[in-house]
Design a protein around this motif. Structure first.
Motif, PDB file in Angstrom:
ATOM      1  N   GLU A   9     -19.684  23.168  13.470  1.00 53.42           N
ATOM      2  CA  GLU A   9     -19.379  22.667  12.126  1.00 53.42           C
ATOM      3  C   GLU A   9     -17.872  22.467  12.014  1.00 53.42           C
ATOM      4  O   GLU A   9     -17.099  23.158  12.666  1.00 53.42           O
ATOM      5  CB  GLU A   9     -19.807  23.726  11.088  1.00 53.42           C
ATOM      6  CG  GLU A   9     -21.282  24.077  11.123  1.00 53.42           C
ATOM      7  CD  GLU A   9     -22.073  23.462   9.980  1.00 53.42           C
ATOM      8  OE1 GLU A   9     -21.477  22.702   9.204  1.00 53.42           O
ATOM      9  OE2 GLU A   9     -23.266  23.752   9.886  1.00 53.42           O
ATOM     10  N   TYR A  10     -17.462  21.588  11.133  1.00 54.09           N
ATOM     11  CA  TYR A  10     -16.045  21.234  11.028  1.00 54.09           C
ATOM     12  C   TYR A  10     -15.173  22.440  10.684  1.00 54.09           C
ATOM     13  O   TYR A  10     -14.165  22.697  11.338  1.00 54.09           O
ATOM     14  CB  TYR A  10     -15.876  20.146   9.957  1.00 54.09           C
ATOM     15  CG  TYR A  10     -14.445  19.768   9.786  1.00 54.09           C
ATOM     16  CD1 TYR A  10     -13.710  20.256   8.718  1.00 54.09           C
ATOM     17  CD2 TYR A  10     -13.808  18.964  10.729  1.00 54.09           C
ATOM     18  CE1 TYR A  10     -12.374  19.941   8.570  1.00 54.09           C
ATOM     19  CE2 TYR A  10     -12.473  18.646  10.594  1.00 54.09           C
ATOM     20  CZ  TYR A  10     -11.756  19.132   9.509  1.00 54.09           C
ATOM     21  OH  TYR A  10     -10.437  18.826   9.371  1.00 54.09           O
ATOM     22  N   TYR A  11     -15.550  23.223   9.674  1.00 51.82           N
ATOM     23  CA  TYR A  11     -14.711  24.351   9.236  1.00 51.82           C
ATOM     24  C   TYR A  11     -14.494  25.349  10.379  1.00 51.82           C
ATOM     25  O   TYR A  11     -13.508  26.050  10.417  1.00 51.82           O
ATOM     26  CB  TYR A  11     -15.347  25.079   8.045  1.00 51.82           C
ATOM     27  CG  TYR A  11     -15.102  24.479   6.684  1.00 51.82           C
ATOM     28  CD1 TYR A  11     -16.008  24.693   5.647  1.00 51.82           C
ATOM     29  CD2 TYR A  11     -13.972  23.722   6.410  1.00 51.82           C
ATOM     30  CE1 TYR A  11     -15.793  24.177   4.371  1.00 51.82           C
ATOM     31  CE2 TYR A  11     -13.744  23.190   5.147  1.00 51.82           C
ATOM     32  CZ  TYR A  11     -14.655  23.417   4.133  1.00 51.82           C
ATOM     33  OH  TYR A  11     -14.449  22.902   2.872  1.00 51.82           O
ATOM     34  N   THR A  69     -27.709  15.661  14.009  1.00 50.70           N
ATOM     35  CA  THR A  69     -26.510  15.223  13.282  1.00 50.70           C
ATOM     36  C   THR A  69     -25.400  14.835  14.254  1.00 50.70           C
ATOM     37  O   THR A  69     -25.259  15.410  15.321  1.00 50.70           O
ATOM     38  CB  THR A  69     -25.960  16.355  12.385  1.00 50.70           C
ATOM     39  OG1 THR A  69     -25.398  17.372  13.228  1.00 50.70           O
ATOM     40  CG2 THR A  69     -27.034  16.974  11.516  1.00 50.70           C
ATOM     41  N   LEU A  72     -22.330  15.288  13.489  1.00 53.29           N
ATOM     42  CA  LEU A  72     -21.305  16.316  13.310  1.00 53.29           C
ATOM     43  C   LEU A  72     -21.333  17.308  14.474  1.00 53.29           C
ATOM     44  O   LEU A  72     -20.298  17.634  15.046  1.00 53.29           O
ATOM     45  CB  LEU A  72     -21.521  17.040  11.982  1.00 53.29           C
ATOM     46  CG  LEU A  72     -20.493  18.123  11.642  1.00 53.29           C
ATOM     47  CD1 LEU A  72     -19.153  17.504  11.287  1.00 53.29           C
ATOM     48  CD2 LEU A  72     -20.982  18.981  10.472  1.00 53.29           C
ATOM     49  N   ARG A 105     -29.970  23.320   1.897  1.00 50.60           N
ATOM     50  CA  ARG A 105     -29.230  22.998   3.131  1.00 50.60           C
ATOM     51  C   ARG A 105     -29.208  21.477   3.219  1.00 50.60           C
ATOM     52  O   ARG A 105     -30.247  20.838   3.156  1.00 50.60           O
ATOM     53  CB  ARG A 105     -29.929  23.622   4.341  1.00 50.60           C
ATOM     54  CG  ARG A 105     -29.204  23.334   5.649  1.00 50.60           C
ATOM     55  CD  ARG A 105     -29.769  24.081   6.832  1.00 50.60           C
ATOM     56  NE  ARG A 105     -29.448  25.494   6.836  1.00 50.60           N
ATOM     57  CZ  ARG A 105     -28.251  25.981   7.131  1.00 50.60           C
ATOM     58  NH1 ARG A 105     -27.267  25.168   7.422  1.00 50.60           N
ATOM     59  NH2 ARG A 105     -28.035  27.269   7.129  1.00 50.60           N
ATOM     60  N   VAL A 124     -26.912  18.200   5.131  1.00 47.52           N
ATOM     61  CA  VAL A 124     -25.881  17.909   6.125  1.00 47.52           C
ATOM     62  C   VAL A 124     -24.634  17.272   5.501  1.00 47.52           C
ATOM     63  O   VAL A 124     -23.519  17.459   6.002  1.00 47.52           O
ATOM     64  CB  VAL A 124     -26.451  17.046   7.268  1.00 47.52           C
ATOM     65  CG1 VAL A 124     -26.737  15.635   6.823  1.00 47.52           C
ATOM     66  CG2 VAL A 124     -25.507  17.052   8.453  1.00 47.52           C
ATOM     67  N   SER A 152     -21.819  19.649   5.041  1.00 54.74           N
ATOM     68  CA  SER A 152     -21.000  20.074   6.180  1.00 54.74           C
ATOM     69  C   SER A 152     -20.240  18.909   6.804  1.00 54.74           C
ATOM     70  O   SER A 152     -19.294  19.121   7.552  1.00 54.74           O
ATOM     71  CB  SER A 152     -21.830  20.823   7.210  1.00 54.74           C
ATOM     72  OG  SER A 152     -22.920  20.123   7.625  1.00 54.74           O
ATOM     73  N   GLU A 153     -20.604  17.697   6.456  1.00 57.82           N
ATOM     74  CA  GLU A 153     -19.864  16.536   6.949  1.00 57.82           C
ATOM     75  C   GLU A 153     -18.625  16.248   6.091  1.00 57.82           C
ATOM     76  O   GLU A 153     -17.574  15.876   6.609  1.00 57.82           O
ATOM     77  CB  GLU A 153     -20.772  15.288   6.958  1.00 57.82           C
ATOM     78  CG  GLU A 153     -21.836  15.330   8.021  1.00 57.82           C
ATOM     79  CD  GLU A 153     -22.863  14.220   7.881  1.00 57.82           C
ATOM     80  OE1 GLU A 153     -23.631  13.996   8.826  1.00 57.82           O
ATOM     81  OE2 GLU A 153     -22.897  13.588   6.802  1.00 57.82           O
ATOM     82  N   PRO A 213     -16.276  17.988   4.607  1.00 58.15           N
ATOM     83  CA  PRO A 213     -14.973  18.591   4.917  1.00 58.15           C
ATOM     84  C   PRO A 213     -14.202  17.883   6.020  1.00 58.15           C
ATOM     85  O   PRO A 213     -12.966  17.889   6.019  1.00 58.15           O
ATOM     86  CB  PRO A 213     -15.329  20.016   5.353  1.00 58.15           C
ATOM     87  CG  PRO A 213     -16.649  20.304   4.782  1.00 58.15           C
ATOM     88  CD  PRO A 213     -17.355  18.998   4.703  1.00 58.15           C
ATOM     89  N   SER A 214     -14.903  17.235   6.937  1.00 50.33           N
ATOM     90  CA  SER A 214     -14.159  16.567   8.023  1.00 50.33           C
ATOM     91  C   SER A 214     -13.451  15.324   7.505  1.00 50.33           C
ATOM     92  O   SER A 214     -12.580  14.785   8.170  1.00 50.33           O
ATOM     93  CB  SER A 214     -15.077  16.233   9.187  1.00 50.33           C
ATOM     94  OG  SER A 214     -16.162  15.455   8.793  1.00 50.33           O
TER      95      SER A 214
END
Ligand SMILES: Nc1ncnc2c1ncn2[C@@H]1O[C@H](COP(=O)(O)OP(=O)(O)OP(=O)(O)O)[C@@H](O)[C@H]1O
Ligand SMILES: Nc1ncnc2c1ncn2[C@@H]1O[C@H](COP(=O)(O)OP(=O)(O)OP(=O)(O)O)[C@@H](O)[C@H]1O
Ligand SMILES: [Mg+2]
Ligand SMILES: [Mg+2]
Lengths: 256, 256
Positions: free
Chosen positions: A151-153, A190, A192, B215, B217, B220-221, B223-224
Motif C-alpha cells: 500500500e502507498y502509505y 489492483t 496499486l 473496504r 480500493v 488506498s489509491e 494517497p498516492s
C-alpha cells in the motif's frame, strides 16, 4: 545456534504479527524448532498462537523489567516444537519504565542468554513504533525481516526505519543485517499492489523475498480460532505462501 | 468554538490517517472549516493531504518541543477551508524528548491556544501507540473518534485503549469523552467482518457510528495522488461513506 530474527516496521497493520505466527508454524512444518518472542503489548502473536493472555503469569515484561531470563517465561503453544515468550497488558508499562532505567536498550539481549541455542529460529514480534521495545528487539537480533504491506502509505516510513537500524548497528549491534523484506497483503486485482511491489524491489533488490504473501481472508480468520493458518486451513493460498516463505528463510539462514 | 477530535487506536493500520484525511475533506464539503493536526511521525495524513514533507519547515515537533504555537505551523492543503499542522521525520525524536521534559502531557493543549476557534472541527491524527504523542492528543481533545478495523486482532487492544482514556480523563482532561467508534475496512463478503462489527456494537452500543466504512480500493489509491478520495474518485463507495460519516459527526458535534 538458532538465528534470531526481528520482525520490525513501525507502520501499523503491515502483517508483523501474522508473519510471526504463520512463519513460525511453517518453519516447524519444515522440521525446525522455533520460539516466538512477543514484544508487543497488544499481544496479538500470543493470542494468535492459542494462548489466553489472562491466564499467562510470566511474560516478556518480566525479562525486560524484573531481570528474569527469557527461559523463565517461555511456554508451549498449540503446536509441538513451537514455543512462545508471551506478552500481556503489563508490557504496556515497559516502554516508560525502560526509559527511566539503565542498559535500557540491551535488556532483551541479556535476557536471551543461551536460549537461542535450543531453537533453530527465534522470531521477535515488535509493536508499531521505533521506541525502546523495538530497539531492544533490534539489539537482540542477528537479522531483520521487514514486512511491507503493498500500500502507498507503507512506503513512507521505510527510510525512518532504515535510519534507526543504522543507528542500532553503529552503537549497539554491529552485526545486525536486513535478512529480507517481505511483501504482504498483495492484491493481484489492483494496480496499486504491483506499483508498490515494483517500488520496493527497486529499492531493496535481492533482499526482497521471492515469496509474496497475498491478501487472503483465511489469514485474518485464523487468529479468532487461536491457530496459525496452517492448522486452520492448510490448503489456503495464505498457508501455501507462508510455507514457501519458510523454505526461503531456511535457505537464507545462518551459515554454520 | 470548534470541536477537537482525537483519532486514536494503538492498533496499527486500522484507518486513523485515512479517516483524518477523508473525514476532514467531507466535513469541508458540508461547509465546515477544518484543521488536521498530524501527530504521527510517519506523516501519512500530511502526505495524504498533498504536502511534500521534505518541503515542510515548521511542524508539530516545533509546537511540542520548541514551544511554538500551533498557529505558527499551520499551512494550507490541496483544498480550501482545510488546513494542516504537518508532521515531518523530526517528530520521531519527540517521544523521547517529551519524556525528559516538564508538562510532557499538556504541550499540545497549551500550543492549541485559541486555534480551535478558527475552525468548526480540529482532527488530531495519532501514531499507533499509547505513548506521549497520543497522550498529548488525548489531553488536547474534547472528544475521541476511535476507528476499529473489522478484524479479530483489532478487538484485542480496545480494553487497553479505554483504560488509558480513563487515566487521562481522571488526571489530565476531565471532560474527555468518546464521541464515536467507527467500523472500518468492512468486507461484506466475509463473515469475519460482521462478527467483529456485532461484537463492537455489543460493547459500545449507540456510540458506534451508523456509517460503516467499506473496504474500498479507492481509499488506498487516493494517497498516492496526495488527494482525499472525494477529489480522487468522488462517486466511489469510499467517498460516499465518508460523506455520510461527516453528516453524523456534525450531528454529534458540540452543542452551543
Ligand atoms: N495476507 C493477509 N491477508 C489478509 N489479511 C491479513 C494478511 N496479513 C495480515 N492480515 C490481517 O491484517 C491485520 C493486520 O495484520 P497484523 O496485525 O499481523 O499486522 P501488524 O503489523 O502486526 O499490526 P500492528 O502494527 O498493530 O502490530 C490483521 O487483522 C490480520 O489478520
Ligand atoms: N476502507 C478502506 N478500504 C481500503 N483500504 C483502506 C481503507 N482504510 C484504510 N485503507 C488502507 O489501509 C492502510 C491502513 O490505513 P491507515 O494508514 O489509514 O491506518 P492507520 O491506523 O492510520 O495506520 P497507522 O497505525 O500506521 O497510523 C492504508 O494503506 C490505507 O490506504
Ligand atoms: Mg502486530
Ligand atoms: Mg496513521
Amino acid at each position: 545456534m538458532g538465528q534470531i530474527l526481528g520482525l520490525v516496521n513501525q507502520k501499523g497493520g503491515v502483517g508483523k504479527s501474522t508473519t510471526a505466527v504463520n512463519l513460525a508454524a511453517s518453519l516447524v512444518a519444515c522440521g525446525k524448532r522455533v520460539l516466538v518472542v512477543d514484544s508487543d503489548p497488544q499481544g496479538n502473536s500470543t493470542s494468535g498462537l492459542g494462548l489466553d493472555k489472562t491466564g499467562v503469569e510470566r511474560c516478556v515484561y518480566d525479562t525486560l523489567i524484573n531481570g528474569r531470563g527469557l527461559d523463565e517465561v517461555i511456554t508451549r503453544t498449540c503446536m509441538d516444537d513451537l514455543d512462545v515468550a508471551p506478552s500481556t497488558i503489563r508490557l504496556a508499562g515497559a516502554e516508560v519504565e525502560l526509559a527511566a532505567g539503565d542498559s535500557r536498550e540491551t535488556r532483551l539481549r541479556s535476557a536471551m542468554g543461551t536460549v537461542s541455542e535450543n531453537y533453530d529460529f527465534v522470531l521477535i514480534d515488535c509493536p508499531p513504533s521505533l521506541g525502546l521495545l523495538t530497539v531492544n528487539a533490534l539489539t537482540a537480533s542477528d537479522g531483520l525481516l521487514i514486512p511491507v504491506q503493498c500500500e502507498y502509505y507503507a512506503l513512507e516510513g521505510l527510510s525512518q526505519l532504515l535510519h534507526v537500524v543504522d543507528l542500532v548497528r553503529g552503537r549497539l549491534n554491529s552485526s545486525l543485517e536486513i535478512i529480507g523484506v517481505l511483501l504482504t497483503m498483495y492484491d493481484a486485482r489492483t494496480n496499486l499492489s504491483s506499483q508498490v511491489a515494483d517500488e520496493v524491489r527497486n529499492h531493496f533488490g535481492k533482499t526482497v523475498y521471492r515469496t509474496v504473501i497475498p491478501r487472503n481472508v483465511t489469514l485474518s480468520e485464523a487468529p479468532s480460532f487461536g491457530r496459525p493458518v496452517l492448522l486452520y486451513d492448510g490448503r489456503s493460498k495464505g498457508a501455501e505462501a507462508y510455507l514457501r516463505l519458510a523454505e526461503e528463510v531456511i535457505g537464507r539462514g545462518k551459515k554454520g
